[in-house]
Scaffold this active site. Structure first.
Site, mmCIF file in Angstrom:
data_model
loop_
_atom_site.group_PDB
_atom_site.id
_atom_site.type_symbol
_atom_site.label_atom_id
_atom_site.label_comp_id
_atom_site.label_asym_id
_atom_site.label_seq_id
_atom_site.Cartn_x
_atom_site.Cartn_y
_atom_site.Cartn_z
ATOM 1 N N LYS A 142 9.579 35.944 -13.983
ATOM 2 C CA LYS A 142 8.194 35.482 -13.798
ATOM 3 C C LYS A 142 7.328 36.237 -14.785
ATOM 4 O O LYS A 142 7.798 37.173 -15.433
ATOM 5 C CB LYS A 142 7.718 35.728 -12.367
ATOM 6 N N ARG A 143 6.047 35.845 -14.894
ATOM 7 C CA ARG A 143 5.133 36.613 -15.735
ATOM 8 C C ARG A 143 5.139 38.072 -15.297
ATOM 9 O O ARG A 143 5.301 38.370 -14.113
ATOM 10 C CB ARG A 143 3.707 36.044 -15.629
ATOM 11 N N LYS A 193 2.857 41.332 -9.251
ATOM 12 C CA LYS A 193 4.203 40.790 -9.004
ATOM 13 C C LYS A 193 5.233 41.911 -8.852
ATOM 14 O O LYS A 193 6.358 41.684 -8.440
ATOM 15 C CB LYS A 193 4.595 39.832 -10.125
ATOM 16 N N LYS A 236 12.812 27.527 -6.414
ATOM 17 C CA LYS A 236 13.916 27.130 -7.313
ATOM 18 C C LYS A 236 15.148 27.975 -7.040
ATOM 19 O O LYS A 236 16.271 27.468 -6.994
ATOM 20 C CB LYS A 236 13.482 27.303 -8.776
ATOM 21 N N HIS A 279 -5.696 28.130 -7.396
ATOM 22 C CA HIS A 279 -4.367 28.729 -7.586
ATOM 23 C C HIS A 279 -4.347 30.245 -7.534
ATOM 24 O O HIS A 279 -3.303 30.848 -7.789
ATOM 25 C CB HIS A 279 -3.767 28.306 -8.925
ATOM 26 N N THR A 296 6.618 29.445 -7.103
ATOM 27 C CA THR A 296 7.482 28.267 -7.097
ATOM 28 C C THR A 296 8.880 28.656 -7.570
ATOM 29 O O THR A 296 9.857 27.979 -7.220
ATOM 30 C CB THR A 296 6.915 27.142 -7.996
HETATM 31 C C1 26V Z 1 -5.048 34.893 -13.332
HETATM 32 C C2 26V Z 1 -5.532 36.164 -13.558
HETATM 33 C C3 26V Z 1 -6.794 36.348 -14.308
HETATM 34 C C4 26V Z 1 -7.354 37.742 -14.315
HETATM 35 C C5 26V Z 1 -6.351 38.841 -14.254
HETATM 36 C C6 26V Z 1 -5.283 38.638 -13.258
HETATM 37 C C7 26V Z 1 -4.790 37.242 -13.109
HETATM 38 C C8 26V Z 1 -3.584 37.001 -12.481
HETATM 39 C C9 26V Z 1 -3.107 35.728 -12.284
HETATM 40 C C10 26V Z 1 -3.832 34.665 -12.681
HETATM 41 C C11 26V Z 1 -3.209 33.329 -12.397
HETATM 42 C C12 26V Z 1 -4.047 32.152 -12.565
HETATM 43 C C13 26V Z 1 -3.569 30.901 -11.964
HETATM 44 C C14 26V Z 1 -2.096 30.750 -11.710
HETATM 45 O O1 26V Z 1 -1.294 30.613 -12.603
HETATM 46 N N1 26V Z 1 -1.734 30.723 -10.449
HETATM 47 C C15 26V Z 1 -0.355 30.488 -10.002
HETATM 48 O O2 26V Z 1 -0.279 29.127 -9.597
HETATM 49 C C16 26V Z 1 1.003 28.774 -9.103
HETATM 50 C C17 26V Z 1 0.989 27.301 -8.822
HETATM 51 O O3 26V Z 1 0.142 27.021 -7.760
HETATM 52 C C18 26V Z 1 1.355 29.610 -7.894
HETATM 53 O O4 26V Z 1 2.656 29.272 -7.475
HETATM 54 C C19 26V Z 1 1.276 31.095 -8.221
HETATM 55 O O5 26V Z 1 1.486 31.859 -7.060
HETATM 56 C C20 26V Z 1 -0.070 31.418 -8.837
HETATM 57 O O6 26V Z 1 -0.124 32.761 -9.295
#
Ligand code: 26V
Length: 841
Positions: free
Chosen positions: A562-563, A568, A674, A371, A670
């Site tokens: 979003k977060r 982002k 929506k 992801h 996602t």
């Molecule tokens: C993890 C980390 C960890 C280190 C610091 C920066 C950072 C930034 C983002 C994440 C996200 C981890 C996984 C996640 O939530 N991915 C999301 O998964 C969604 C479903 O597939 C996808 O639509 C999003 O684009 C994706 O960010």
């Protein structure tokens, strides 16, 4: 047979409800109120009524649950096990009512009993057992698997506290615990009899039995995993699956010897240590800094889940040789990667399989979804921690690695760099186990979540592994469940779509294509605009109540939800707001398009820079919203505590959807789907699923700007200093200076110095570099907004062309191409090819 016919009814708007069923439901709710809640109608609170109604509904669901479960079991059907540390489900009450076809009848029944369904549904806390996209995807997938009648179980952790509650105090984010279980949870069934022991620590003994090495793990600590099941109802209630969440208990809750010495705290120390495993959800967007508790969570839920599914398989098939023909285990990101080593341990150590056969079974059973490509996000754990916590698993990982590196050596003889890059152990950074590599090697399919993301996976993080295991990487573009994100969130639009496309649109979203013919029709446009206006007025009311900011519902509602994360780029959005504010101030008489910029989202508690961005948004809002010189042409709003329920209110009211991540960094997104499904036009970069959204809705119905992924790579290589672009852009230069000199923080002029510095000299996320392109694109959006029929047409075409983004399509692809499970259910098979819905109009 009772329970086998369609439950309830799915009346068309205005159709009368069945009086008999109505009476039965009223009486069921009253019985629950008296016997399960223990209250009389005269003194019951709205929450009591909610509980009674939820329990009455649950009875009807359980009935179908037992039937469908028995059918799957008797039919010996293959099951999908979705392992995820996150399930961001939100509220279940109206979701389940809607899918059971009982929404209108419950509404009438409750109305007759003197309670409003809309008040009652607000009593249900959001189940926020996830951070963002990854967790919400798991929830949409659970609903789609039930809808497609795929026998499936979602496995995760029953966190005592979900994602923190966000409060905005003086513009700053503050975090408070999310006590979602404090009033009980009517949806879950505790299964005290479904308990597994999960072990940690200790050492490994090797003995020789009949000439073969046998490993015996002597653990130092044991924790019990207790199951809690929540039913997940598919559309039209035809199939019900379980979400099984594990709660941790101590195997030895009270040490009586210690207690008797008077050390009361010490006596329950082990209990506290065990229970800490399911205490809270970790933020997923923080760098994983080797926190021991997180690894304990991961092993805890992997071990319990695998024990559970192995037991189920053995009880029906008697042996594990054919496991992969009856079980497909999907790993949602690297968090459950330990499943690779744990399944090997179960097969080799506990069931005496030879290594090679066990390995074939493991790889054929598991598959893994990636992801994110962010290198800092790829989980690794110190070897030393592994050795201490999971000594046998480390041995197994070493042995997998030996075979894997032998294969690497065969493929690229003597190439040590290649071997180092694919190895399960990172030797450079102080010896760490790489969970992404482990999941990859142990899975027969590895998928990305959008076309671009899957391509980038092959080119970047998994380049070498892809070379070694060709054909394993596949793409499964994400989707969303239309039941929640259209039917439930936007009932007014749904009603219009039922009229325009026919009742069948509820089962077959490709029918939305019928809107194509109506997109330019003036009368239809007026109806469509009336729906949007209704939703915007509701959001404006909410903003008025919560923030005391007056919003004009006819303004352009520009939404970024979003977060909060640098990639982002909420910063790009607020910077554009500052530049627009300056432009309006300079020339207040121009016919500016009235805009409301709405932000919502949480920042990880320890992510200081993201929290500063929230403060900046609120500080800019304070100045802009109170400046009479701009005549209310621009309003800025930050809505606190973004969650699934708030999203359900904001999304139907959106005109413009901000999907402005730095190209190459958003795996899919996602929220973008929506918002487009609800008729918002997207302003976005060519990133993640935005690209596929553009391909479906058409370039003329989306606003694309900015650098592409390759441009970003090239520019980063050249350096991160942005003084060149700032010098060329007077409006950017002025906006940055304004935040740097305290125009929005007069009491603390240096507050945003770090942001200004990054924008000027460390522009890693290309905020400065993309600014002009974004600003110009926004003015193009303004121009389009001024021609209402053209805007509405584009908005209708967005709705018409989104059916491919249904999570039913995504799940169908997983089922056919990864899990090899048959798909039944009510939905037609018309959505398999990208763009297939185009012809449907
Ligand atoms: C993890 C980390 C960890 C280190 C610091 C920066 C950072 C930034 C983002 C994440 C996200 C981890 C996984 C996640 O939530 N991915 C999301 O998964 C969604 C479903 O597939 C996808 O639509 C999003 O684009 C994706 O960010």
């Amino acid at each position: 047979m009772p329970g086998q016919s369609l439950p309830g009814n799915f009346p068309a708007p205005g159709q009368p409800v069945d009086e008999l069923v109505l009476a039965e439901i009223k009486s069921a709710i009253l019985v629950k109120l008296t016997l399960a809640v223990g209250k009389d109608a005269g003194i019951a609170t709205t929450r009591d009524w909610y509980k009674a109604a939820a329990l009455a509904l649950r009875d009807r669901i359980v009935h179908r649950w037992l039937i469908t479960d028995k059918q799957s079991y008797d039919g010996g059907r293959k099951r999908v096990y979705y392992l995820s540390l996150e399930f961001l489900i939100g509220r279940l009450f109206t979701d389940a009512l809607n899918n059971m076809g009982l929404l209108p009848i419950f509404e009438t029944a409750l109305g007759d009993l003197g309670v409003g369904l809309s008040d009652l549904r607000k009593c249900e806390p959001d189940a926020a057992l996830g951070n963002g996209g990854l967790g919400r995807l798991a929830a949409c997938f659970m609903e789609s698997m039930a809808t497609l009648a795929i026998p499936a179980i979602g496995y995760g952790i029953r966190y005592d506290f979900g994602l923190f509650r966000q409060i905005i105090h003086d513009g700053w984010q503050q975090e408070y615990p999310d006590e979602w279980l404090s009033f009980g949870n009517p949806w879950e069934f505790q299964r005290p009899e479904v308990v597994y022991h999960v072990h940690f620590g200790g050492g490994v003994e090797h003995v020789e039995v009949k000439g073969r090495d046998r490993a015996i793990w002597h653990p130092a600590e044991t924790v019990k995993a207790v199951a809690y099941d929540t039913p997940i109802v598919g559309w039209r209630g035809q199939h019900v699956n379980a979400l099984r969440l594990w709660s941790a208990r101590s195997a030895d809750p009270l040490n009586l010897d210690v207690f008797n010495t008077g050390d009361y705290l010490g006596a329950s120390a082990e209990e506290a240590r065990a229970e800490s495993i399911c205490k809270f959800l970790y933020p997923n967007d923080e760098s994983p800094a080797g926190r021991e508790l997180r690894l304990r969570q991961e092993y805890f839920f992997v071990s319990a889940s695998l024990q559970d599914l192995v037991k189920r398989h053995l009880s029906s098939d008697g042996q594990l040789r054919g496991l992969a023909t009856k079980a497909a285990v999907q790993l949602n990101d690297t968090h459950p990667s330990l499943a690779v080593a744990e399944l090997m341990r179960i097969l080799v150590d506990l069931h005496n399989f030879r290594w090679d056969e066990a390995w074939k079974i493991t790889v054929a059973t598991l598959s893994y979804t990636n992801h994110t490509l962010l290198p800092e996000a790829l989980e690794t754990w110190p070897v030393e921690l592994f050795e201490r916590m999971l000594p046998r698993h480390l041995e197994i990982i070493y042995r997998i690695n030996v075979n894997h590196l032998a294969l690497a050596d065969e493929r690229c003889p003597g190439d040590d760099d290649f071997k180092a890059s694919v190895s399960l152990i990172d030797e450079k950074s102080g010896r760490r186990v790489r969970m992404g590599q482990l999941a990859f090697v142990g899975s027969h399919r590895i998928n990305g979540v959008s076309a671009m993301h899957s391509d980038l996976m092959k080119e970047t993080v998994f380049h070498d592994l892809n070379h070694l295991y060709q054909g394993r990487i596949t793409n499964k573009t994400n989707g969303i469940t239309f039941r929640r994100w259209l039917m439930l969130a936007n009932p007014k639009l749904t009603e219009l779509l039922r009229e325009a496309c026919g009742e069948a649109v509820l089962d077959d979203p490709s029918r939305l294509g019928l809107l194509e013919a109506r997109a330019g029709d003036n009368a239809f446009q007026q109806q469509f605009r009336a729906v949007k206006h209704h939703n915007k007025a509701a959001l404006a009311r909410l903003i008025g109540e919560r923030l005391n900011v007056k919003i004009d519902p006819s303004a352009l509602f520009d939404i970024q939800i979003k977060r909060i994360h640098e990639y982002k780029r909420q910063l790009l959005n607020i910077l554009e707001a500052v530049a627009l504010y300056h432009a309006i101030k300079d020339d207040p008489q121009r016919d500016w398009v009235p805009r409301v910029k709405i932000f919502a989202g949480k920042a990880a508690a320890s992510y200081r820079y993201a929290k500063l961005i929230i403060k900046l948004i609120n500080d800019v809002a304070e100045v802009v919203n109170n400046d009479p010189a701009i005549g209310g042409k621009l309003k800025i709003v930050f809505l606190a505590d973004y969650n699934v329920s708030l999203a359900e209110i904001i999304i139907p009211a959106a005109d413009l959807s901000e999907q402005i991540s730095t190209a190459g960094m958003e795996a899919s997104g996602t929220g973008n789907m929506k918002l487009a499904l609800n008729g918002a036009l997207t302003i976005g970069t060519l990133d993640g699923a935005n690209i596929e959204i553009r391909d479906h809705v058409g370039t003329e119905n989306i606003a694309i700007f900015g650098m592409e992924a390759m441009d970003v790579v090239v520019r980063r290589r050249q350096g991160l200093d942005a003084t060149d672009v700032i010098r060329r852009s007077p409006q950017l230069s002025r906006a940055i200076s304004a935040i740097a000199c305290g125009e929005f923080s007069p009491g603390d002029p240096d507050r945003f110095e770090s942001i200004a510095h990054a924008l000027r000299h460390h522009d890693h996320y290309m905020v400065s570099a993309d600014f002009d392109s974004y600003y110009e694109c926004q003015r193009g959006v303004d121009a389009r907004w001024q021609v209402a029929p053209a805007w509405t047409r584009a908005s209708i075409l967005n709705v018409a062309r989104m059916p491919w983004f249904s999570s039913d399509r995504t799940i169908r692809e997983y089922a056919e191409e990864i899990w090899n499970v048959p798909v039944r259910g009510v939905l037609p098979q018309t959505l398999q090819e990208p763009g297939a819905q185009r012809g449907a109009g």
